[in-house]
Design a protein around this motif. Structure first.
Motif, PDB file in Angstrom:
ATOM      1  N   ILE A  23     -70.647  46.374  80.338  1.00 12.64           N
ATOM      2  CA  ILE A  23     -69.219  46.628  80.150  1.00 12.64           C
ATOM      3  C   ILE A  23     -68.469  45.382  80.582  1.00 12.64           C
ATOM      4  CG2 ILE A  23     -67.250  48.080  80.838  1.00 12.64           C
ATOM      5  CD1 ILE A  23     -69.245  50.304  81.509  1.00 12.64           C
ATOM      6  N   ALA A  24     -67.658  44.859  79.698  1.00 15.91           N
ATOM      7  CA  ALA A  24     -66.873  43.650  80.000  1.00 15.91           C
ATOM      8  C   ALA A  24     -67.763  42.524  80.528  1.00 15.91           C
ATOM      9  CB  ALA A  24     -65.745  43.966  80.984  1.00 15.91           C
ATOM     10  N   GLY A  25     -68.962  42.432  79.977  1.00 19.11           N
ATOM     11  CA  GLY A  25     -69.880  41.366  80.366  1.00 19.11           C
ATOM     12  C   GLY A  25     -70.623  41.619  81.658  1.00 19.11           C
ATOM     13  N   LEU A  26     -70.358  42.752  82.295  1.00 19.22           N
ATOM     14  CA  LEU A  26     -70.983  43.071  83.583  1.00 19.22           C
ATOM     15  C   LEU A  26     -72.080  44.111  83.390  1.00 19.22           C
ATOM     16  CD1 LEU A  26     -67.650  43.352  85.603  1.00 19.22           C
ATOM     17  CD2 LEU A  26     -69.185  41.381  85.502  1.00 19.22           C
ATOM     18  N   PHE A  52     -63.706  40.705  73.773  1.00 21.13           N
ATOM     19  CA  PHE A  52     -63.782  39.321  74.253  1.00 21.13           C
ATOM     20  C   PHE A  52     -62.847  39.107  75.444  1.00 21.13           C
ATOM     21  CE2 PHE A  52     -65.132  38.163  69.739  1.00 21.13           C
ATOM     22  CZ  PHE A  52     -66.442  37.917  70.092  1.00 21.13           C
ATOM     23  N   LEU A  53     -61.637  39.638  75.342  1.00 19.44           N
ATOM     24  CA  LEU A  53     -60.668  39.481  76.430  1.00 19.44           C
ATOM     25  C   LEU A  53     -61.193  40.114  77.728  1.00 19.44           C
ATOM     26  CD1 LEU A  53     -57.766  38.639  77.343  1.00 19.44           C
ATOM     27  CD2 LEU A  53     -57.059  40.968  76.710  1.00 19.44           C
ATOM     28  N   HIS A  54     -61.760  41.309  77.612  1.00 20.62           N
ATOM     29  CA  HIS A  54     -62.293  41.975  78.799  1.00 20.62           C
ATOM     30  C   HIS A  54     -63.391  41.146  79.445  1.00 20.62           C
ATOM     31  CE1 HIS A  54     -60.879  46.118  77.058  1.00 20.62           C
ATOM     32  NE2 HIS A  54     -59.889  45.372  77.450  1.00 20.62           N
ATOM     33  N   GLN A  55     -64.267  40.565  78.625  1.00 20.48           N
ATOM     34  CA  GLN A  55     -65.336  39.721  79.181  1.00 20.48           C
ATOM     35  C   GLN A  55     -64.758  38.524  79.923  1.00 20.48           C
ATOM     36  OE1 GLN A  55     -68.876  38.653  76.853  1.00 20.48           O
ATOM     37  NE2 GLN A  55     -68.203  40.072  75.272  1.00 20.48           N
ATOM     38  N   ARG A  56     -63.773  37.877  79.297  1.00 18.77           N
ATOM     39  CA  ARG A  56     -63.204  36.667  79.890  1.00 18.77           C
ATOM     40  C   ARG A  56     -62.484  36.971  81.203  1.00 18.77           C
ATOM     41  NH1 ARG A  56     -62.499  32.182  76.530  1.00 18.77           N
ATOM     42  NH2 ARG A  56     -61.749  31.214  78.446  1.00 18.77           N
ATOM     43  N   LEU A  57     -61.685  38.049  81.182  1.00 22.42           N
ATOM     44  CA  LEU A  57     -60.956  38.393  82.400  1.00 22.42           C
ATOM     45  C   LEU A  57     -61.894  38.902  83.491  1.00 22.42           C
ATOM     46  CD1 LEU A  57     -57.595  40.011  81.228  1.00 22.42           C
ATOM     47  CD2 LEU A  57     -57.952  37.827  82.389  1.00 22.42           C
ATOM     48  N   ALA A  58     -62.867  39.717  83.103  1.00 18.32           N
ATOM     49  CA  ALA A  58     -63.804  40.249  84.099  1.00 18.32           C
ATOM     50  C   ALA A  58     -64.515  39.118  84.829  1.00 18.32           C
ATOM     51  CB  ALA A  58     -64.814  41.188  83.439  1.00 18.32           C
ATOM     52  N   ALA A  59     -64.765  38.032  84.096  1.00 18.79           N
ATOM     53  CA  ALA A  59     -65.482  36.906  84.709  1.00 18.79           C
ATOM     54  C   ALA A  59     -64.665  36.239  85.820  1.00 18.79           C
ATOM     55  CB  ALA A  59     -65.846  35.876  83.627  1.00 18.79           C
ATOM     56  N   VAL A  60     -63.351  36.280  85.713  1.00 22.38           N
ATOM     57  CA  VAL A  60     -62.525  35.596  86.720  1.00 22.38           C
ATOM     58  C   VAL A  60     -61.873  36.566  87.707  1.00 22.38           C
ATOM     59  CG1 VAL A  60     -62.064  33.621  85.235  1.00 22.38           C
ATOM     60  CG2 VAL A  60     -60.453  35.545  85.245  1.00 22.38           C
ATOM     61  N   CYS A  61     -61.950  37.865  87.444  1.00 21.00           N
ATOM     62  CA  CYS A  61     -61.348  38.825  88.369  1.00 21.00           C
ATOM     63  C   CYS A  61     -62.238  39.023  89.592  1.00 21.00           C
ATOM     64  CB  CYS A  61     -61.103  40.169  87.683  1.00 21.00           C
ATOM     65  SG  CYS A  61     -59.583  40.190  86.693  1.00 21.00           S
ATOM     66  N   SER A  96     -69.173  43.587  74.093  1.00 23.26           N
ATOM     67  CA  SER A  96     -69.250  43.879  75.522  1.00 23.26           C
ATOM     68  C   SER A  96     -70.022  42.812  76.282  1.00 23.26           C
ATOM     69  CB  SER A  96     -69.943  45.224  75.734  1.00 23.26           C
ATOM     70  OG  SER A  96     -71.256  45.175  75.185  1.00 23.26           O
ATOM     71  N   GLY A  97     -70.648  41.887  75.556  1.00 26.30           N
ATOM     72  CA  GLY A  97     -71.478  40.889  76.203  1.00 26.30           C
ATOM     73  C   GLY A  97     -72.939  41.306  76.297  1.00 26.30           C
ATOM     74  N   LYS A  98     -73.325  42.359  75.576  1.00 22.65           N
ATOM     75  CA  LYS A  98     -74.705  42.861  75.687  1.00 22.65           C
ATOM     76  C   LYS A  98     -75.732  41.856  75.166  1.00 22.65           C
ATOM     77  CE  LYS A  98     -74.038  45.646  71.483  1.00 22.65           C
ATOM     78  NZ  LYS A  98     -72.740  44.992  71.135  1.00 22.65           N
ATOM     79  N   SER A  99     -75.414  41.176  74.060  1.00 25.32           N
ATOM     80  CA  SER A  99     -76.374  40.198  73.534  1.00 25.32           C
ATOM     81  C   SER A  99     -76.530  39.011  74.475  1.00 25.32           C
ATOM     82  CB  SER A  99     -75.926  39.712  72.144  1.00 25.32           C
ATOM     83  OG  SER A  99     -75.978  40.766  71.211  1.00 25.32           O
ATOM     84  N   ARG A 100     -75.431  38.594  75.043  1.00 23.37           N
ATOM     85  CA  ARG A 100     -75.489  37.476  75.988  1.00 23.37           C
ATOM     86  C   ARG A 100     -76.322  37.841  77.220  1.00 23.37           C
ATOM     87  NH1 ARG A 100     -71.719  36.023  79.729  1.00 23.37           N
ATOM     88  NH2 ARG A 100     -70.281  37.553  78.860  1.00 23.37           N
ATOM     89  N   THR A 101     -76.130  39.065  77.701  1.00 20.73           N
ATOM     90  CA  THR A 101     -76.939  39.533  78.826  1.00 20.73           C
ATOM     91  C   THR A 101     -78.417  39.521  78.457  1.00 20.73           C
ATOM     92  OG1 THR A 101     -75.130  40.960  79.558  1.00 20.73           O
ATOM     93  CG2 THR A 101     -77.340  41.519  80.339  1.00 20.73           C
ATOM     94  N   ALA A 102     -78.733  39.980  77.257  1.00 19.65           N
ATOM     95  CA  ALA A 102     -80.128  40.020  76.809  1.00 19.65           C
ATOM     96  C   ALA A 102     -80.703  38.613  76.700  1.00 19.65           C
ATOM     97  CB  ALA A 102     -80.220  40.751  75.465  1.00 19.65           C
ATOM     98  N   GLU A 103     -79.926  37.701  76.131  1.00 18.77           N
ATOM     99  CA  GLU A 103     -80.402  36.325  75.966  1.00 18.77           C
ATOM    100  C   GLU A 103     -80.708  35.689  77.324  1.00 18.77           C
ATOM    101  OE1 GLU A 103     -77.467  34.325  73.608  1.00 18.77           O
ATOM    102  OE2 GLU A 103     -77.717  35.737  71.945  1.00 18.77           O
ATOM    103  N   GLN A 104     -79.860  35.961  78.292  1.00 16.05           N
ATOM    104  CA  GLN A 104     -80.082  35.410  79.628  1.00 16.05           C
ATOM    105  C   GLN A 104     -81.378  35.947  80.228  1.00 16.05           C
ATOM    106  OE1 GLN A 104     -78.124  32.974  81.009  1.00 16.05           O
ATOM    107  NE2 GLN A 104     -79.884  32.885  82.409  1.00 16.05           N
ATOM    108  N   ARG A 105     -81.626  37.233  79.996  1.00 14.53           N
ATOM    109  CA  ARG A 105     -82.853  37.819  80.549  1.00 14.53           C
ATOM    110  C   ARG A 105     -84.110  37.272  79.878  1.00 14.53           C
ATOM    111  NH1 ARG A 105     -81.306  44.171  81.801  1.00 14.53           N
ATOM    112  NH2 ARG A 105     -79.575  43.676  83.221  1.00 14.53           N
ATOM    113  N   VAL A 106     -84.006  37.029  78.577  1.00 16.23           N
ATOM    114  CA  VAL A 106     -85.152  36.415  77.891  1.00 16.23           C
ATOM    115  C   VAL A 106     -85.398  35.023  78.467  1.00 16.23           C
ATOM    116  CG1 VAL A 106     -86.081  35.619  75.698  1.00 16.23           C
ATOM    117  CG2 VAL A 106     -84.731  37.727  75.772  1.00 16.23           C
ATOM    118  N   ALA A 107     -84.314  34.274  78.626  1.00 15.76           N
ATOM    119  CA  ALA A 107     -84.449  32.920  79.177  1.00 15.76           C
ATOM    120  C   ALA A 107     -85.060  32.958  80.578  1.00 15.76           C
ATOM    121  CB  ALA A 107     -83.082  32.227  79.206  1.00 15.76           C
ATOM    122  N   ASP A 108     -84.633  33.951  81.362  1.00 14.06           N
ATOM    123  CA  ASP A 108     -85.125  34.068  82.743  1.00 14.06           C
ATOM    124  C   ASP A 108     -86.577  34.533  82.815  1.00 14.06           C
ATOM    125  OD1 ASP A 108     -82.629  33.323  83.577  1.00 14.06           O
ATOM    126  OD2 ASP A 108     -81.959  35.329  84.130  1.00 14.06           O
TER     127      ASP A 108
END
Lengths: 173, 173, 173
Positions: C161-164, A145-154, C14-26
């Motif tokens: 990775i890290a939401g990216l 979670f921390l990595h996601q949050r920081l990556a978003a603002v870095c 890692s944010g993988k589910s969130r990434t997937a949800e966004q793609r479904v929405a898109d």
């Protein structure tokens, strides 16, 4: 200052700290090494000594195992670059001393307002099997979670594998 | 010979060996499979048999659990391509037989002088939680250091994920 | 329909589910969330509730811990996009109930014939030390093999990775 905030992820012994040190040196700014380890225990003491020996006299060395946000607020200046090594050890310390939620929030609340450059180094710990144990699971979850949050603002996010930097997010031109 | 030395990293069952085998086949050179496993134990015996069955008669099969540098020096020729599968098993063998520092050094001292092509396959083991135990920690640390050292001298470094090759370092044009 | 089949890998949190949800929405298609967890146990129940709360009323929620291929065949339509979250939990369920070989085969036999879009989310679990235990080893091996097989037939494969999102395979233009 497009590289004001950087996050450098990597596995164990991936070369992530060396990558970070090189970027601080390349910044041309005053160099500060902020260790989240303390010299109290044996292995960490050896690591800090190694880090001191690795650096020439132009590095300032700080140690802060818990109050990362406050130390950054106190030390960040427009003409310096702070290397935080590393976030996962800080997380581990905060979980141990039961102060994680407030310390995490303090960092996330202030990191975008810091006047100077900061390079965060952190361990990627989530791509293997998570061993049994509630604390281990919590550690892996909170690191992710921390990595996601920081990556978003870095401004720049990098993954280091075998000493080679892979850019995950690059500053907008 | 821009692809003279290659390092292929990947997690468990990532397809890294298959990627390496394809590259050896594509090299047009004589194909040598250098297994760091021995047929002595059950699972490894099965893996080697599988590897033998997977290969047509044009592969030469060697087994060397410890003396990797010496075997490479003896076998490397300008007209062959040696697939080393894999480095982490070799590391594990050397730690078990207490000969890691000398074997590692022998490899690092000689790898750049080999006349032929070599493709090293290795496991990425450092991106998860490291389970308790000093030997496991040492294994992860040494694997990480080895990967950094080899990646620095290899012409091409690749990470395989889900059978898909990601280039981390490509030969200079 | 170049993104008909997608595989999204990522470590824990890692944010993988969130990434997937966004793609479904898109996608602009009807949105179906297919959970391979069941609400039976505490943590999973909490996760499903969280997922329900995270979604607005336009998501249809399905739960299927074992018969993934059959559910996909029944639910897939040209005007919907099914998010399967996640494959590793499904694998774990199938190993527990001794039906993995047939369930895996059923999926691999049918996935390319599904009329609608499917986005598979899965955990990368193979890049760390594999803890002792035959079942854990089997889990890691089977996850790796499954990822390779699905990646080969998917139009798009992404590592988060890290939401990216890092693209490992992109649709042919």
């Amino acid at each position: 200052m497009a590289n004001q905030l950087q996050l450098i992820l990597g596995g164990a012994r991936s070369g992530k700290s060396r990558t970070a040190e090189q970027r601080v040196a390349d910044s041309g700014l005053n160099k500060i090494y902020l260790a989240t380890a303390t010299a109290g225990d044996g292995e960490m003491s050896a690591r800090i000594k190694k880090h001191q020996a690795d650096r020439d006299g132009h590095w300032q060395l700080l140690e802060e195992p818990l109050g990362l946000a406050q130390t950054l607020r106190e030390q960040s200046r427009v003409d310096n670059c702070i290397l935080v090594d590393c976030l996962t050890l800080w997380l581990s310390n905060c979980l141990h001393y039961n102060c994680w939620p407030e310390q995490r929030q303090a960092l996330l609340d202030s990191v975008e307002q810091l006047p100077g450059a900061v390079i965060f180094v952190t361990n990627e710990v989530g791509q293997g099997i998570v061993p049994m144990g509630e604390l281990t699971r919590q550690f892996v979850d909170e690191a992710g979670f921390l990595h996601q949050r920081l990556a978003a603002v870095c401004d720049r996010v990098t993954m280091v594998i075998a000493g080679l930097a892979q850019e995950l997010k690059v500053p907008a031109q």
